[in-house]
Motif scaffolding. Structure first.
Motif, short mmCIF file in Angstrom:
data_model
loop_
_atom_site.label_atom_id
_atom_site.label_comp_id
_atom_site.label_asym_id
_atom_site.label_seq_id
_atom_site.Cartn_x
_atom_site.Cartn_y
_atom_site.Cartn_z
N GLY A 21 -7.36 6.53 26.35
CA GLY A 21 -8.61 5.83 26.63
C GLY A 21 -9.65 6.74 27.24
O GLY A 21 -10.85 6.66 26.90
N LEU A 22 -9.22 7.61 28.14
CA LEU A 22 -10.15 8.58 28.74
C LEU A 22 -10.70 9.54 27.70
O LEU A 22 -11.89 9.87 27.70
N ILE A 23 -9.82 10.00 26.81
CA ILE A 23 -10.26 10.90 25.74
C ILE A 23 -11.26 10.19 24.83
O ILE A 23 -12.30 10.76 24.46
N ALA A 24 -10.96 8.95 24.47
CA ALA A 24 -11.88 8.18 23.61
C ALA A 24 -13.23 8.01 24.27
O ALA A 24 -14.28 8.16 23.62
N ASN A 25 -13.24 7.69 25.55
CA ASN A 25 -14.51 7.52 26.26
C ASN A 25 -15.30 8.83 26.31
O ASN A 25 -16.53 8.83 26.15
N ASP A 26 -14.59 9.94 26.54
CA ASP A 26 -15.26 11.24 26.54
C ASP A 26 -15.88 11.54 25.19
O ASP A 26 -17.02 12.01 25.09
N LEU A 27 -15.13 11.28 24.12
CA LEU A 27 -15.63 11.55 22.78
C LEU A 27 -16.85 10.69 22.46
O LEU A 27 -17.82 11.17 21.87
N GLU A 28 -16.80 9.44 22.87
CA GLU A 28 -17.94 8.54 22.62
C GLU A 28 -19.17 8.99 23.39
O GLU A 28 -20.30 8.91 22.89
N LYS A 29 -18.95 9.49 24.60
CA LYS A 29 -20.06 9.85 25.48
C LYS A 29 -20.66 11.21 25.15
O LYS A 29 -21.88 11.38 25.12
N GLN A 30 -19.78 12.20 24.86
CA GLN A 30 -20.28 13.58 24.76
C GLN A 30 -19.70 14.38 23.59
O GLN A 30 -20.09 15.52 23.37
N GLY A 31 -18.78 13.79 22.85
CA GLY A 31 -18.24 14.46 21.68
C GLY A 31 -17.07 15.40 21.96
O GLY A 31 -16.50 15.95 21.03
N TYR A 32 -16.69 15.57 23.22
CA TYR A 32 -15.55 16.42 23.56
C TYR A 32 -14.87 15.88 24.82
O TYR A 32 -15.46 15.12 25.59
N SER A 33 -13.63 16.28 25.00
CA SER A 33 -12.87 15.86 26.18
C SER A 33 -12.04 17.04 26.66
O SER A 33 -11.36 17.69 25.87
N ILE A 34 -12.10 17.31 27.95
CA ILE A 34 -11.30 18.37 28.58
C ILE A 34 -10.47 17.72 29.68
O ILE A 34 -11.02 17.22 30.66
N ARG A 35 -9.15 17.72 29.51
CA ARG A 35 -8.26 17.02 30.43
C ARG A 35 -7.19 17.99 30.95
O ARG A 35 -6.15 18.21 30.32
N PRO A 36 -7.43 18.61 32.13
CA PRO A 36 -6.47 19.58 32.69
C PRO A 36 -5.11 18.94 32.96
O PRO A 36 -5.02 17.85 33.53
N GLY A 37 -4.05 19.62 32.53
CA GLY A 37 -2.69 19.19 32.81
C GLY A 37 -2.32 17.84 32.25
O GLY A 37 -1.40 17.20 32.77
N ALA A 38 -2.98 17.39 31.19
CA ALA A 38 -2.82 16.02 30.73
C ALA A 38 -1.63 15.81 29.79
O ALA A 38 -1.12 14.69 29.68
N LEU A 39 -1.17 16.86 29.10
CA LEU A 39 -0.06 16.67 28.18
C LEU A 39 1.20 16.31 28.97
O LEU A 39 1.50 16.96 29.97
N PRO A 40 1.93 15.25 28.56
CA PRO A 40 3.15 14.88 29.29
C PRO A 40 4.07 16.09 29.49
O PRO A 40 4.27 16.90 28.58
N GLN A 41 4.63 16.19 30.69
CA GLN A 41 5.36 17.40 31.07
C GLN A 41 6.57 17.64 30.19
O GLN A 41 6.89 18.80 29.87
N ASP A 42 7.25 16.59 29.75
CA ASP A 42 8.43 16.80 28.92
C ASP A 42 8.05 17.43 27.58
O ASP A 42 8.78 18.26 27.03
N ILE A 43 6.86 17.07 27.06
CA ILE A 43 6.40 17.65 25.80
C ILE A 43 5.96 19.09 26.03
O ILE A 43 6.30 19.99 25.25
N SER A 44 5.19 19.33 27.10
CA SER A 44 4.77 20.69 27.42
C SER A 44 5.97 21.62 27.58
O SER A 44 5.99 22.73 27.04
#
Length: 223
Positions: A21-44
């Motif tokens: 949802g945060l990524i979607a809101n960023d894309l709607e607002k500004q066309g990009y999203s930067i989310r530090p440390g956001a990828l789930p740790q088990d996947i990272s």
């Protein structure tokens, strides 16, 4: 132009859907999203371990263009890549997570994302990727780009930043330090970007959500 949000799309309570949802809101607002440390740790952690064990023979020198137009050129980029096919447990976890993101963004933003491709990227010290677009305007292929980083203990002095430019006139850009688990998503046609040289080995995953441009049984994208 940034996509429009569908107010009737379902919103969930899981941590993934909160992030989506945060990524979607960023894309709607500004066309990009930067989310530090956001990828789930088990996947990272799974992706990091797998990439560290990748044999050098699994990598290929990266280039520009696709299919018959593919060209290797050190003038533009000097990284090496390995495509993610889902054969490993780490790859399956990544592809499952990006599939959920794709579904969420299609509901929220009406993007019509149809397929996804991604690869591991390794930048040795001094390697770079000069300023470029991930898609050419109007060709309707790559719609949304996603990058995540697999670099524990990365410091400012290590370099290797992604520089995301707002348009062709922007000369300063937004610098993104490739910190472990950071997720960057942006509209592929809208933002030129580059990868600056680093002083140590730099690991990441780059991927692209695409619309369906398959014609007459010619499956797109080619490998």
């Amino acid at each position: 132009m940034a996509p429009k949000i569908n107010p009737k799309a379902n919103s969930g309570n899981t941590s993934d859907e909160t992030l989506f949802g945060l990524i979607a809101n960023d894309l709607e607002k500004q066309g990009y999203s930067i989310r530090p440390g956001a990828l789930p740790q088990d996947i990272s952690n799974a992706l990091y371990s797998y990439q560290q064990d990748l044999n050098s023979s699994k990598y290929a020198n990266a280039g520009i263009g696709r299919g018959e137009n593919f060209l290797k050129t050190e003038f533009v980029r000097t990284d090496e890549i390995s495509w993610i096919t889902g054969e490993s447990d780490a790859g399956r976890k990544w592809l499952d997570w990006t599939s959920k993101l794709q579904h969420f963004l299609n509901q929220k933003l009406f993007l019509g994302l149809f397929s996804f491709e991604s690869h591991y990227a390794h930048y040795s010290p001094g390697a770079y990727y000069k300023r470029h677009y991930d898609a050419f305007r109007g060709e309707a292929n790559r719609i949304l780009s996603i990058v995540t980083y697999l670099n524990p203990g990365w410091g400012q002095a290590d370099g290797g930043e992604l520089v995301l430019y707002r348009d062709d006139q922007d000369r300063d850009g937004i610098k993104v330090v490739p910190l472990y688990g950071t997720v960057v998503v942006f509209l592929s046609e809208e933002f030129p970007h580059e990868v600056l040289p680093s002083t140590r080995d730099r690991y990441s995953i780059a991927g692209w959500f695409r619309v369906n441009t398959s014609i007459n049984n010619n499956i797109d994208p080619p490998r």
